[in-house]
Each structure stands twice: as structure tokens, then as C-alpha cells.
Write a protein that holds these residues in place. Structure first.
Motif, short mmCIF file in Angstrom:
data_model
loop_
_atom_site.label_atom_id
_atom_site.label_comp_id
_atom_site.label_asym_id
_atom_site.label_seq_id
_atom_site.Cartn_x
_atom_site.Cartn_y
_atom_site.Cartn_z
N SER A 112 0.72 -1.19 0.00
CA SER A 112 0.11 -0.04 0.06
C SER A 112 1.07 1.06 0.22
CB SER A 112 -0.95 -0.03 1.31
OG SER A 112 0.05 0.42 2.32
N ARG A 113 0.09 2.48 -0.12
CA ARG A 113 0.91 3.61 -0.41
C ARG A 113 1.98 4.02 0.97
NH1 ARG A 113 3.87 5.70 -2.73
NH2 ARG A 113 4.20 7.90 -2.90
N MET B 231 3.07 1.68 3.21
CA MET B 231 4.26 0.65 3.14
C MET B 231 5.31 0.92 2.17
SD MET B 231 1.70 -2.55 3.09
CE MET B 231 2.64 -3.91 2.61
N GLN B 232 4.88 1.61 0.90
CA GLN B 232 6.03 2.08 -0.11
C GLN B 232 6.85 2.96 0.56
OE1 GLN B 232 4.20 2.64 -3.84
NE2 GLN B 232 3.58 0.45 -4.22
N ARG C 80 7.32 3.82 3.78
CA ARG C 80 8.22 3.12 4.91
C ARG C 80 9.44 2.66 4.05
NH1 ARG C 80 3.57 0.29 7.53
NH2 ARG C 80 4.84 -0.93 8.36
N ASP D 229 0.40 6.58 8.45
CA ASP D 229 -0.69 6.77 9.41
C ASP D 229 -0.04 6.98 10.68
OD1 ASP D 229 0.41 4.49 10.35
OD2 ASP D 229 -0.89 2.98 9.61
#
Lengths: 247, 240, 231, 49
Positions: C132-133, C135-136, C138, C162
Motif C-alpha cells: 500500500s502507499r 508501506m512503500q 516506509r 498513518d
């Protein structure tokens, strides 16, 4: 007797397909018919006088060609239904039928020259039917290349339109066989006067092979549709996860 | 010129870091390509398409096709390589990963060499797949002169991948990337195409390696000249 | 550690930077705040040697950015709007690629260590395309700090993160702080950016209009200050 | 039985091609179903949290 026999056999195929709704039963029936087909081809069918043993490729070559036409016909129908109903199920059918159609088309394009080599002496002759089958292969590979990207409705609609247009090429092949009957053999199946160029035994073997291939086609279709649908469900699921911001 | 001479020296000395980075870049390219195989399939289908369309265009008489065969093959290969360079360029600019690489690169020509080798590999596999098909369609027996053919094709593919990668990088930075690449690449590759087509036609007609030696030398010079020219100039085209 | 003197940058007719003078000693953490289009990204890209300044001198750790680019680049960890990652490779393979490019020793250990820092170990072997956006983003942060950079340039690091990921990012910055790694962060998010850095600067229309310490200033105070300058 | 090899080649290509395609298809199907189940489980866990 021979005409009655083939008609009855042909009628028997369709309830069989309906019966095989659940997967395992379908697999078993397909397995049996395929074995019967092989047995018939190699043992029962008489070897043709003129071409000798190599003529036996005919059974599988032409039955996979017919399955290919049937697959691309299905793509066209499914594309029309998708454009009309806009339901993912039809789109999954179009994609799966196209992919299986391309597999069978490749088989036709491989076994064709293999059969032509001993008889005509050349691997490939730029004969209308062969060329147009090749063009058909290119069109539907392009169709699949269009679908490689992740699922998005705009792309699916383009592919559906291409599916319909691609199918227009199939009647051209039919027309070319009658019109320019050059090197390609006369349409052995349906000749003028309705008498098939095959002996009754050959015809029976051919019909069994055709039935086996159609069953195989439906089995592959069912498998491929479930793959397409679960891939689509995955896409949607991943999208929701993005929304909720779980990542 | 101070900065470029050192990239020249590092190349010659083949320092450990330089080779390591080339290897890492190459491994990344091949792994991505192996996972999706997108670039190779599009190149292969495009080359088949060009060959088939040429066949329709030239018509059905076999004698004419035999003479034109090598020209058709080389045109199909250079168009397919243009497609290949666009796709590799596109892959780099997807998430701006070119910037990430530039930051990590010790010497920028490593990027060029890695991309060139990867493209060279795709083209060689493409030739291996296309030749038998053309053999069937043009009814030419390539097996008799397979040795010399391999030499010509390897040299030709080396030339194509050198200038292709170079122009691919340039086109990547310009706005109209799809139009720029063929416009830049095809004119510059004309000497290579002429020599290669002549060499292949004579090979098919049964000439031996000695007869086509001067063509091969021409292609060899073309490769070497462009290789070092690009190494020197590469830093400037990648700079923002 | 970082010295900028009279840095100007023209993009054709537009002047993105109108003379920036900046001093930053080693180990400090500077937050650059400013509206969109104030030239924050251009400044960071110049520092990251990705863009050449039209005029002025920029030096990092004593090396001039334009002339000795090769020496400066290994010291930098850059996080930009785009993630620099490859969709068709897994998270682990992406980090492995960048690790090899930087020639890191004991790469596997370092990768797992960094993945733990951004809490992505469970997803390490999935294709980045399926991330997801957040995770990318991070993973991009993990890539930026992989090779022990001396200067970390973060351009809008909070996009897509988040609450949980933001606190992890702050622990990371504090941890890097301890290892005397300088951090320059540009953001337009006043609330979250403030408590991460100890020095703040406000940039507006290509110039640094305010420079000060962030100790003791709470968010409301800073907001008035910000509105005063940016207006 | 002179050009037996063409017959053999034709039938072996047909069988290997169909066999490989069927195997790859069922593998991909299993894989996708598994991934689908994991993702759904993860989603439930998150929604119920």
C-alpha cells in the motif's frame, strides 16, 4: 447407419458437458474421452492410403483448429455481453477463452507445418488459410498483451472491442478455404454433395477427438475463469486495504 | 574535461566497486525482466509482426523474398530493439528510480554498461528465436553458415545495444520519449544496418567469412568508436 | 556540515531559489516549513546533487557538491516524492539491490535491521507492487537510511503515513540523531514536523525568511509565526 | 512408417503444451486462492480490532 451414428454421437456430447458442472466429474469424463480418442486414432482408424501414417496428425490438428475457432467465437460473444451487461464474469470469460484460444492456435500452427512437411515438402506455404491463422494468432496475442496490465475497466473495454473485431477475421478464413483452394487440401470434412472425404471409421474417430478437445477446452476455461476472478478479487481487496490505511 | 577522464580511468582499471555496481544493476534488470518477461515478449511479437507484414507486402513469389530476407530480418530486429529500449527506459522512470541509482552510482558509465549488457542479452535471445521462424517463412537454410551468422549477429547486436541504450537514456529525459528514440536511433544505426544486411545476404548466398570480412570490420569499428564515445559523453546526458 | 551561500536556481523564466544562505552543523535536525512552490523540493534536490544550482556554492561535509559529486553522494540518504523502488521486485530484493550498489558489508543483517526499524519484516518478501502507499513510503525510508548516510534529506516524509508510522519515523530520527547523522526535512505539515526537529526554518518564495530553534515553541505560537511570515 | 518422426513430434508437442498449461493453471489457481484467504483474514482482523 453411418449418418445416424454420427448425429447421435454429436447430440450425446452436449448433455455430457452440462453434466460436468462439478470439477472432479468433469475431469474424469474428460480423461476418459481423451483416452478413448487416442485409442481410436491409433488403433481403430485405418491409415490413409495416400499419405500414410502421418495423416493421423489430421485428427488432432483439425480438432484443435475447430476448438480454436470456437474459443475465439466465445471471446467475441463474451466481449459483446461484457460491453452490454458490463459484468466482470463475462470479461473473465473473454480473457480466459482468448488465452486458451491462443494456446490452441499455437498448437495448430505447430502441427500444421509438421503435417505439411512430409506431404507438400515445405514447412510453410503462404497459403491464405495458414497466413490468416497466423494473423489470428498475432491479433489475439496482441489482445492478451493488452490485458497483461492490472485490471482496470477502461482497458477491459478496449480489449472487448478488439475481441469483437478480431473475430471478424475468422469468417475470412472460412471464405478463403472455399475461394482460393490452392495448396491447402480441399475441406475434407464437408465437400460438395455432403459426402465427407473420410471413411465412416475416420469420421467417428474425428468426432470423438473433437468431443475430447471441446471437453478439455471447457475444463481449462473453468480453471482459467476462477484464476481471473480470484486475481480480480485480490485487486479489489488490496484496493480496500489501501483505503482503510491498514498499511 | 577533468571529471570525464577519471570515469575513463575507472573503466579501464575496472575497479572492484565499478564491477560490483555493474553486476548489481545487471542482476536487478534481469530479475525484474525474468519476473514479468514483458520486455522480451513485446520485442518478440513485434519482430514477428514486422516479418509477417513484410511478407504480405513483398507478395508470394519465393525468389524475390529470398533476396530481401536478410533486409527484412535486420529491419525487424532494429525496430524491436527500439521497442526494447523504450520499455527499459520506461521501467527506470516509473518511480524515478533512475535518481536513486544516480545517487548510489560511484561512476555513471556503470549504468550504461549494465543497461547495454542487459539489452544485448535480450537481442541475442530474440535473434535465436527469430532466425528459425524466418528460416521457415523464407525457406532459407541458415544452418549451413551458422558460424559466420553468429559472428555477424553478435557484432550487429552489440552495435544496436550500444547506440540504443545511449539514445534510450537521452529519450528518457526528453518530453516526447516515444518519438525521439526512433528518430535518434535509426539514422545513427544506418552504417551498421547497411554493413550487416550486406554481410548476411552474402552469407546466405554461401559466401565464406573472408568475403564478408570487411563488413565485419566496419561493424567492429562502429561498435568500438561508439562505445568509447558514449562512455565519455554519458555523464552529461544523465546529469539533471 | 552543510554550507549554502547565495544559492540561486532558475528553471527557464521561473526562479525557484532567490539566494539561499544556510549553515548546519553535524548532528542537528532542521525542519524546513513553507507553502507549496516555496522551492523546498528544489533546495533538497540541489543538496542531493540531483540538480545543479544556477549560482552560489553548496558544500556538504567539506566537499563541493558540483565539483566533487562522487564523494558527496555516498554520504546522502534521499527520500523524495517518488519512492525510487521497483514494483516487480520484493521489498527485500529492492534493499538488496541498493545495498550492493553501496557495497555494504554484512548486507543481509543490515537489511533485516532496517526493515525492523520501519516495521516491514513481515512483508519483506512480497512484491512492492502489492504494497500500500504507506508501506512503500516506509520502504523508501528504509532505503534512504540503508547505507549509514551522514546527511538524510527527507522531502515530505509524512505523506501516506498513518499515526503509528509517524511515531516510528520520529523514533528513527531520534535514533539517527544519536548517531550524529544530520537530518534536513521539508514539510508543510506544521503539527507533525515540529516535535521531530530541533531547528526550524521557514522558506517562502525561494528565500529563507526565518531561522530559529524549535525548543519550547509550541504549535500555536509557531503557527502565528508562520502566518506572519508567509501571510 | 517412413515419416513417423513428424507424427511423434506433432503429438508430443500437443501433449506437452496442454500438460504444461494445465499444470501452470492449477498451480496459479491454488496460489491465488491461498493469497486471497490470507488477505481476507488480515482484513477481518483489522476490521474487528
Amino acid at each position: 447407419m453411418q449418418k445416424w451414428w454420427s448425429i447421435m454421437f454429436f447430440l450425446m456430447i452436449f448433455p455430457l458437458i452440462y453434466l460436468c458442472i462439478n470439477r472432479v466429474f468433469h475431469a474424469i469424463v474428460m480423461y476418459i474421452t481423451m483416452n478413448v480418442a487416442i485409442m481410436l486414432v491409433f488403433i481403430y482408424a485405418p491409415t490413409e492410403k495416400m499419405q500414410g501414417i502421418v495423416q493421423k496428425i489430421f485428427y488432432f490438428h483439425v480438432s484443435s483448429a475447430i476448438t480454436m475457432f470456437f474459443a475465439f467465437f466465445l471471446v467475441c460473444v463474451a466481449s459483446i455481453m461484457y460491453l452490454w451487461k458490463n459484468s466482470d464474469w463475462w470479461d473473465a470469460i473473454a480473457l480466459s477463452a482468448a488465452e486458451i484460444g491462443v494456446v490452441f492456435c499455437t498448437l495448430v500452427l505447430i502441427t500444421g507445418p509438421l503435417w505439411a512437411r512430409p506431404i507438400w515438402g515445405t514447412w510453410w506455404s503462404w497459403d491464405p488459410t495458414l497466413t490468416l491463422t497466423l494473423v489470428l494468432w498475432l491479433i489475439y496475442v496482441a489482445y492478451l498483451m493488452l490485458r497483461i496490465e492490472t485490471y482496470d475497466p477502461k482497458r477491459a473495454r478496449f480489449a472487448a472491442v478488439l475481441g469483437i473485431i478480431g473475430f471478424v477475421d475468422v469468417p475470412l478464413i472460412r471464405w478463403s478455404v472455399e475461394k482460393w483452394r490452392t495448396l491447402h487440401p480441399k475441406p475434407v470434412l464437408i465437400q460438395e454433395g455432403g459426402t465427407t472425404g473420410l471413411t465412416s471409421a475416420m469420421l467417428l474417430t474425428f468426432l470423438v477427438c473433437l468431443g475430447a478437445f471441446l471437453l478439455l477446452f471447457f475444463y481449462l476455461l473453468r480453471e482459467r475463469i476462477s484464476v481471473a476472478q480470484s486475481r480480480h478479487a485480490l485487486e479489489v481487496l488490496r484496493h480496500d486495504i489501501d483505503e482503510i490505511g491498514v498499511g | 574535461m577533468y571529471k570525464n577522464s577519471n570515469s575513463f580511468i575507472t573503466l579501464m582499471s575496472g575497479s572492484k566497486i565499478f564491477l560490483q555496481q555493474v553486476r548489481a544493476l545487471l542482476a536487478k534488470d534481469l530479475k525484474t525482466e525474468w519476473r514479468t518477461r514483458e520486455i522480451f515478449t513485446s520485442m518478440f511479437v513485434f519482430a514477428v509482426l514486422v516479418v509477417v507484414v513484410f511478407n504480405f507486402a513483398i507478395g508470394a513469389d519465393t525468389e524475390l523474398i529470398r533476396q530481401v530476407a536478410s533486409g527484412v530480418i535486420w529491419i525487424a530486429l532494429s525496430f524491436a530493439s527500439v521497442l526494447g529500449f523504450q520499455r527499459t527506459g520506461q521501467m527506470e522512470s516509473e518511480e524515478d528510480s533512475l535518481q536513486g541509482i544516480l545517487l548510489a552510482l560511484h561512476d555513471r558509465s556503470a549504468l550504461f554498461i549494465a543497461k547495454m549488457l542487459a539489452q544485448m542479452l535480450y537481442l541475442l535471445i530474440l535473434v535465436l528465436c527469430i532466425l528459425p521462424l524466418c528460416g521457415i517463412w523464407f525457406r532459407i537454410d541458415f544452418m549451413t553458415c551458422i558460424g559466420e551468422l553468429c559472428a555477424t549477429f553478435t557484432l550487429g547486436m552489440l552495435g544496436l545495444s550500444i547506440i540504443g541504450t545511449f539514445f534510450g537514456m537521452i529519450a528518457l529525459r526528453t518530453r516526447a520519449c516515444e518519438v525521439m528514440l526512433p528518430m535518434l536511433f535509426l539514422p545513427v544505426s544506418i552504417p551498421l544496418t547497411i554493413a550487416a544486411v550486406q554481410a548476411t545476404t552474402q552469407l546466405i548466398d554461401g559466401k565464406s567469412l573472408r568475403d564478408i570480412a570487411d563488413y565485419l570490420v566496419l561493424i567492429g569499428i562502429f561498435d568500438i568508436v561508439f562505445f568509447f564515445l558514449v562512455i565519455i559523453v554519458f555523464d552529461y546526458i544523465v546529469e539533471e | 556540515m552543510v554550507h549554502l551561500k547565495g544559492v540561486i536556481k532558475h528553471f527557464g523564466t521561473i526562479t525557484a531559489l532567490r539566494g539561499i544562505d544556510l549553515e548546519l552543523k553535524r548532528g542537528s535536525c532542521l525542519g524546513i516549513f513553507g507553502p507549496n512552490g516555496a522551492g523546498k523540493t528544489t533546495l533538497l534536490r540541489i543538496l542531493a546533487t540531483l540538480v545543479r544550482p544556477s549560482a552560489g556554492t553548496v558544500s556538504i561535509a567539506g566537499y563541493d557538491v558540483v565539483k566533487e559529486g562522487e564523494k558527496v553522494r555516498p554520504l546522502l540518504g534521499v527520500l523524495s516524492h517518488r519512492t525510487f523502488l521497483y514494483g516487480h521486485l520484493t521489498g527485500y530484493e529492492n534493499l538488496q539491490f541498493y545495498g550492493r550498489m553501496f557495497g555494504l558489508k554484512k548486507l543481509a543483517e543490515r537489511i533485516t535491521q532496517v526493515l525492523q526499524a520501519v516495521d516491514l519484516v513481515t512483508y519483506a518478501h512480497q512484491l512492492v507492487r502489492t504494497y500500500s502507499r504507506g508501506m512503500q513510503q516506509r520502504l523508501a525510508i528504509a532505503r534512504a537510511i540503508l547505507h549509514y548516510p551522514k546527511l538524510l534529506l527527507l522531502d515530505e516524509p509524512y505523506t501516506g503515513l498513518d499515526k503509528h508510522a509517524v511515531s516510528r519515523l520520529h523514533d528513527l530520527i531520534v535514533h539517527l540523531h544519536a548517531e550524529s547523522c544530520t537530518v534536513i526535512m521539508s514539510t508543510h505539515d506544521l503539527h507533525r514536523g515540529l516535535d521531530a526537529c530541533d531547528e526550524i526554518a521557514i522558506q517562502c518564495r525561494g528565500k529563507i525568511v526565518y531561522r530559529g530553534l524549535s525548543l519550547g515553541t509550541n504549535v500555536q505560537e509557531f503557527e502565528q509565526l508562520y502566518n506572519a511570515y508567509v501571510g | 512408417m517412413k515419416n513417423f518422426w513428424y507424427l511423434f513430434a506433432a503429438y508430443s508437442t500437443i501433449w506437452t503444451a496442454l500438460y504444461v498449461y494445465m499444470i501452470r493453471l492449477s498451480q496459479k489457481n491454488k496460489e491465488l486462492q491461498a493469497e486471497l484467504r490470507d488477505l481476507r483474514a488480515q482484513l477481518e482482523r483489522v476490521l474487528t480490532k
